[in-house]
Write an enzyme that holds these catalytic residues in place. Structure first.
Site, PDB file in Angstrom:
ATOM      1  N   GLU A  48       0.856  -1.185   0.000  1.00 46.50           N
ATOM      2  CA  GLU A  48       0.000   0.000   0.000  1.00 46.50           C
ATOM      3  C   GLU A  48       0.891   1.234   0.000  1.00 46.50           C
ATOM      4  O   GLU A  48       1.783   1.373   0.846  1.00 46.50           O
ATOM      5  CB  GLU A  48      -0.935   0.066   1.206  1.00 46.50           C
ATOM      6  CG  GLU A  48      -1.841   1.286   1.108  1.00 46.50           C
ATOM      7  CD  GLU A  48      -2.769   1.525   2.288  1.00 46.50           C
ATOM      8  OE1 GLU A  48      -3.630   2.421   2.175  1.00 46.50           O
ATOM      9  OE2 GLU A  48      -2.616   0.863   3.328  1.00 46.50           O
ATOM     10  N   ASP A 100      10.126   7.319   0.315  1.00 42.78           N
ATOM     11  CA  ASP A 100       9.464   7.809  -0.879  1.00 42.78           C
ATOM     12  C   ASP A 100       9.088   6.610  -1.751  1.00 42.78           C
ATOM     13  O   ASP A 100       9.964   5.823  -2.141  1.00 42.78           O
ATOM     14  CB  ASP A 100      10.405   8.749  -1.623  1.00 42.78           C
ATOM     15  CG  ASP A 100       9.814   9.217  -2.923  1.00 42.78           C
ATOM     16  OD1 ASP A 100      10.227   8.702  -3.985  1.00 42.78           O
ATOM     17  OD2 ASP A 100       8.924  10.089  -2.898  1.00 42.78           O
ATOM     18  N   ASP A 123      -1.926  12.287  -3.438  1.00 46.23           N
ATOM     19  CA  ASP A 123      -2.030  13.746  -3.468  1.00 46.23           C
ATOM     20  C   ASP A 123      -2.198  14.207  -4.909  1.00 46.23           C
ATOM     21  O   ASP A 123      -1.352  13.929  -5.756  1.00 46.23           O
ATOM     22  CB  ASP A 123      -0.769  14.363  -2.866  1.00 46.23           C
ATOM     23  CG  ASP A 123      -0.917  15.832  -2.562  1.00 46.23           C
ATOM     24  OD1 ASP A 123      -1.619  16.536  -3.326  1.00 46.23           O
ATOM     25  OD2 ASP A 123      -0.342  16.289  -1.569  1.00 46.23           O
ATOM     26  N   LYS A 127      -2.678  22.252  -8.546  1.00 45.96           N
ATOM     27  CA  LYS A 127      -2.198  23.389  -9.332  1.00 45.96           C
ATOM     28  C   LYS A 127      -1.342  22.885 -10.492  1.00 45.96           C
ATOM     29  O   LYS A 127      -0.506  21.996 -10.322  1.00 45.96           O
ATOM     30  CB  LYS A 127      -1.372  24.333  -8.459  1.00 45.96           C
ATOM     31  CG  LYS A 127      -2.190  25.042  -7.392  1.00 45.96           C
ATOM     32  CD  LYS A 127      -1.325  25.997  -6.601  1.00 45.96           C
ATOM     33  CE  LYS A 127      -2.152  26.694  -5.533  1.00 45.96           C
ATOM     34  NZ  LYS A 127      -1.324  27.602  -4.706  1.00 45.96           N
ATOM     35  N   ASP A 159     -10.348  11.079  -6.045  1.00 46.08           N
ATOM     36  CA  ASP A 159     -11.597  11.829  -6.137  1.00 46.08           C
ATOM     37  C   ASP A 159     -11.383  13.115  -6.936  1.00 46.08           C
ATOM     38  O   ASP A 159     -12.241  13.976  -6.973  1.00 46.08           O
ATOM     39  CB  ASP A 159     -12.140  12.158  -4.740  1.00 46.08           C
ATOM     40  CG  ASP A 159     -11.146  12.945  -3.885  1.00 46.08           C
ATOM     41  OD1 ASP A 159     -10.004  13.169  -4.346  1.00 46.08           O
ATOM     42  OD2 ASP A 159     -11.500  13.306  -2.757  1.00 46.08           O
TER      43      ASP A 159
END
Length: 199
Positions: A48, A100, A123, A127, A159
Site C-alpha cells: 500500500e 518515498d 495527493d 495546481k 476523487d
C-alpha cells in the site's frame, strides 16, 4: 498542496516498533529489499502506497492473515502511527517503511515480487505548476509493472477528476498493464480510507 498532518499519539516508541520489526529503517529503501527476510516467510506480498494512519492497511491485514502487507509512507509520524496500530492489533503480517514510494519502486523492490499494489487517494497536486509532483506517471507505473507478478493487480482511487484522467492515460501507456475497470464514484468492495470518509 499537502494538508499538514494532525498530531498522532503513539503507545510505543519508534525504537520499540523497530524492535518488533513493524517499522522498518529507511536504509533498506536505498537498496534491495529482501521481502522474505523482512516478513520471515515467503507468503504473497501486497504493497500500500500512502497508508496514512493505516485504516485500509489494518483492515486488509486482519482480513487476510495469509498475505504480507508492506506499507510505504513518506511521513515519519504517520508511518510510526500505522505501525503502532498494527502492533496493538497483534498483526504479524504488516511492515511499514518510511520512504518515498517512487524511490522504493525504482530501486528497492525486486522484479515480479508483489501480488497487489494499492494507491488510495494520492495527493492530486491540483495546481498546474505542481503536476510534475504527482506520483502516478508513466515512469512510475512502468516500475509498478516491473515489480508486479504475472496476473498481479493495481488499484488506484482518486476523487480528483483531472488526476483521474491523467491516471487513465498513464495506465494505458504502460505495456503489460491491462485496464480492467475505470469508473468515477465509489468502487464496490473498497475498504474505505480516512480521506474517502473525510472528502
Amino acid at each position: 498542496m499537502r494538508s499538514r498532518p494532525g498530531k498522532v499519539h503513539l503507545k510505543s516508541t519508534p525504537e520499540q516498533l523497530r524492535l518488533h520489526g513493524l517499522l522498518l529503517d529507511e536504509a533498506p529503501a536505498c537498496g534491495h529489499l529482501d521481502l522474505a527476510e523482512i516478513f520471515g516467510n515467503s507468503r504473497p506480498v501486497e504493497v500500500e502506497v500512502g497508508p496514512g494512519k493505516g485504516t485500509f492497511l489494518l483492515r486488509r491485514a486482519a482480513q487476510r492473515p495469509e498475505i504480507n502487507l508492506l506499507a510505504l509512507e513518506w511521513l515519519g509520524s504517520y508511518a510510526a502511527y500505522a505501525a503502532d496500530r498494527a502492533l496493538r492489533a497483534g498483526l504479524k503480517n504488516v511492515r511499514v517503511l518510511c520512504a518515498d514510494a517512487a524511490a522504493v519502486f525504482t530501486s528497492a523492490l525486486p522484479d515480479s515480487s508483489v501480488q497487489r499494489v494499492y494507491i488510495y487517494f494520492p495527493d492530486p497536486w491540483p495546481k498546474r505548476k505542481h503536476h510534475r509532483r504527482r506520483l502516478i506517471t508513466v515512469p512510475f507505473l512502468t516500475q509498478v509493472r516491473r515489480v508486479l507478478r504475472l496476473g498481479g493487480w493495481l488499484g488506484i482511487v482518486t476523487d480528483h477528476t483531472g488526476y483521474f484522467r491523467q491516471i487513465r492515460m498513464a495506465v494505458g501507456a504502460v505495456d503489460g498493464l491491462t485496464p480492467v475497470e475505470f469508473h468515477q464514484g465509489p468502487g464496490e468492495g473498497l475498504i474505505g480510507s480516512n480521506f474517502e470518509r473525510k472528502y
